[in-house]
Design an enzyme around this catalytic site. Structure first.
Site, PDB file in Angstrom:
ATOM      1  N   TRP A 120      -3.683   1.289   3.148  1.00  0.00           N
ATOM      2  CA  TRP A 120      -4.799   2.111   3.603  1.00  0.00           C
ATOM      3  C   TRP A 120      -4.449   3.600   3.670  1.00  0.00           C
ATOM      4  O   TRP A 120      -5.322   4.469   3.545  1.00  0.00           O
ATOM      5  CB  TRP A 120      -5.324   1.627   4.952  1.00  0.00           C
ATOM      6  CG  TRP A 120      -6.671   2.189   5.258  1.00  0.00           C
ATOM      7  CD1 TRP A 120      -7.006   3.126   6.198  1.00  0.00           C
ATOM      8  CD2 TRP A 120      -7.897   1.882   4.575  1.00  0.00           C
ATOM      9  NE1 TRP A 120      -8.343   3.422   6.153  1.00  0.00           N
ATOM     10  CE2 TRP A 120      -8.919   2.664   5.155  1.00  0.00           C
ATOM     11  CE3 TRP A 120      -8.225   1.040   3.522  1.00  0.00           C
ATOM     12  CZ2 TRP A 120     -10.240   2.615   4.725  1.00  0.00           C
ATOM     13  CZ3 TRP A 120      -9.546   0.979   3.090  1.00  0.00           C
ATOM     14  CH2 TRP A 120     -10.523   1.765   3.691  1.00  0.00           C
TER      15      TRP A 120
ATOM     16  N   SER B  20      -2.410  -5.974   1.983  1.00  0.00           N
ATOM     17  CA  SER B  20      -2.504  -4.562   2.326  1.00  0.00           C
ATOM     18  C   SER B  20      -2.444  -4.420   3.848  1.00  0.00           C
ATOM     19  O   SER B  20      -2.614  -5.390   4.592  1.00  0.00           O
ATOM     20  CB  SER B  20      -3.819  -3.985   1.782  1.00  0.00           C
ATOM     21  OG  SER B  20      -3.967  -2.621   2.122  1.00  0.00           O
ATOM     22  N   CYS B  21      -2.192  -3.201   4.307  1.00  0.00           N
ATOM     23  CA  CYS B  21      -2.204  -2.924   5.754  1.00  0.00           C
ATOM     24  C   CYS B  21      -2.382  -1.423   5.919  1.00  0.00           C
ATOM     25  O   CYS B  21      -3.172  -0.819   5.195  1.00  0.00           O
ATOM     26  CB  CYS B  21      -0.918  -3.424   6.415  1.00  0.00           C
ATOM     27  SG  CYS B  21       0.593  -2.704   5.742  1.00  0.00           S
ATOM     28  N   GLY B  22      -1.662  -0.791   6.829  1.00  0.00           N
ATOM     29  CA  GLY B  22      -1.766   0.646   7.003  1.00  0.00           C
ATOM     30  C   GLY B  22      -0.877   1.409   6.039  1.00  0.00           C
ATOM     31  O   GLY B  22      -1.309   2.366   5.404  1.00  0.00           O
TER      32      GLY B  22
END
Length: 278
Positions: free
Chosen positions: A262, A233-235
Site C-alpha cells: 500500500w 499485500s499489506c502496508g
C-alpha cells in the site's frame, strides 16, 4: 504438521546447532531506532529496514538485490549449510518477512520462531543485553527465485484474472478506507482484493493459531488449492509475508508478495482503488 515454525522449547534445545537472527523492526508510526526489550542469547541482528533493504528506493523495507543480500548475509557469517531461526520482538510481525526473503534467495533451511521473543521470555529462558558477532565471513550463496516478490504491474495485471487472488493483511478499517494510514497516501484497497488481517491469525500471546483453522479461513475467502495464484499485500510488504507463511503451511505453493504494497499503490497515479469492505 507445522513445517516452517519452531517452538521456543525446540530452539532452546537446539540453540548450539542453529544461527539465530533478530529480525525485529520499528512499527510504522513509531519513532526512533529498533531497541528490543531483550535479545535471545547468541542472536545476530538481521536489519530488514536498513541493511537488507533497497537504499535506492523511497519506499520502506523494499527487498534489496540478490548481490547485496548475499554480501550482507556473508557478513553475518551465514553459510549455505546453516540452519536459521528468525524471530522478532512482537510475537510474529516481521520475522516472516525475513523468512520470505531467505526463501526468495533459494535458501530452504530457515524457520520462524513461533511467538518470537515474547514466547521465549514466557517460557522463562535467559536473555542477553547485546547481539552476538560473526566470527568469520560466511559462504552464503544467493540463488534468487523469480516472482517471490512482485511489483505493481504484476498486481495490476492480476486484478481481473480469475486464477489470481490478492489478500491484504492490513486491519479492516485501513482496508475499508475508514481508518488512518501510518504513511502519506490515499485510503482504501486494491480492487478485487480480500481482507485477511494478519492479527486475526494470531493468539493473544502472539502464537500462530492452529493451521487447520487458518486453512479453513483461506478456503472460505476463495483460495482454491494450487489452482489459484495467491498474492499478498499489506502496508509495506512486511506483514504480507505472514500470510505467505501461513499459506505455505496450508500447502499452497503459488505465492507472491507485493513488495511495494500500500505504501506504493496508494501513491501511484491512476492506480485503481476501492473503498468499503471486500
Amino acid at each position: 504438521m507445522v513445517k516452517n515454525l519452531k517452538s521456543s522449547q525446540w530452539l532452546y534445545e537446539n540453540r548450539e546447532d542453529v544461527t539465530i537472527l533478530d529480525s525485529g523492526i520499528v512499527k510504522p508510526g513509531e519513532s526512533g531506532d529498533y531497541q528490543p526489550a531483550a535479545i535471545i542469547p547468541g542472536a545476530l541482528r538481521f536489519d530488514i529496514s536498513h541493511t537488507f533493504s533497497d537504499h535506492a528506493s523511497a519506499l520502506p523495507n523494499m527487498m534489496c538485490s540478490s548481490r547485496v543480500f548475499q554480501a550482507e548475509a556473508r557478513q553475518l557469517g551465514i553459510n549455505n549449510s546453516d540452519t536459521l531461526v528468525v524471530y522478532d520482538d512482537k510475537g510474529l510481525f516481521s520475522a516472516a518477512r525475513a523468512w520470505w526473503m531467505f526463501k526468495s534467495m533459494g535458501f530452504e533451511h530457515v524457520y520462524v520462531l513461533d511467538g518470537g521473543l515474547k514466547q521465549w521470555q514466557a517460557c522463562g529462558f535467559d536473555t542477553a543485553s547485546g547481539y552476538a558477532s560473526a566470527q568469520s565471513l560466511g559462504n552464503f550463496t544467493a540463488r534468487p527465485k523469480p516472482h517471490f516478490f512482485i511489483n505493481h504491474k504484476t498486481v495490476l495485471t492480476g486484478i481481473n484474472c480469475q486464477d489470481t487472488l490478492l489478500f491484504d493483511a492490513r486491519g479492516a478499517k485501513r482496508f475499508e478506507g475508514s481508518g488512518s494510514e501510518p504513511r502519506q497516501g490515499r485510503q482504501g484497497h486494491i480492487p478485487n482484493s480480500v481482507n485477511l488481517p494478519y492479527s486475526s491469525l494470531l493468539t493473544e500471546e502472539g502464537l500462530l493459531k492452529p493451521i487447520s483453522e487458518i486453512a479453513e479461513c483461506l478456503a472460505s475467502l476463495g483460495a482454491e488449492s494450487n489452482k489459484t495464484m495467491l498474492q499478498f499485500s499489506c502496508g509495506s510488504g512486511v506483514t504480507a509475508c505472514i500470510l505467505a507463511l501461513v499459506a505455505t503451511e496450508c500447502g499452497y505453493t503459488r505465492l507472491q508478495v507485493y513488495d511495494g504494497s500500500w505504501s506504493e499503490w496508494s501513491k501511484l497515479e491512476g492506480a485503481p482503488i476501492e473503498i468499503g469492505p471486500s
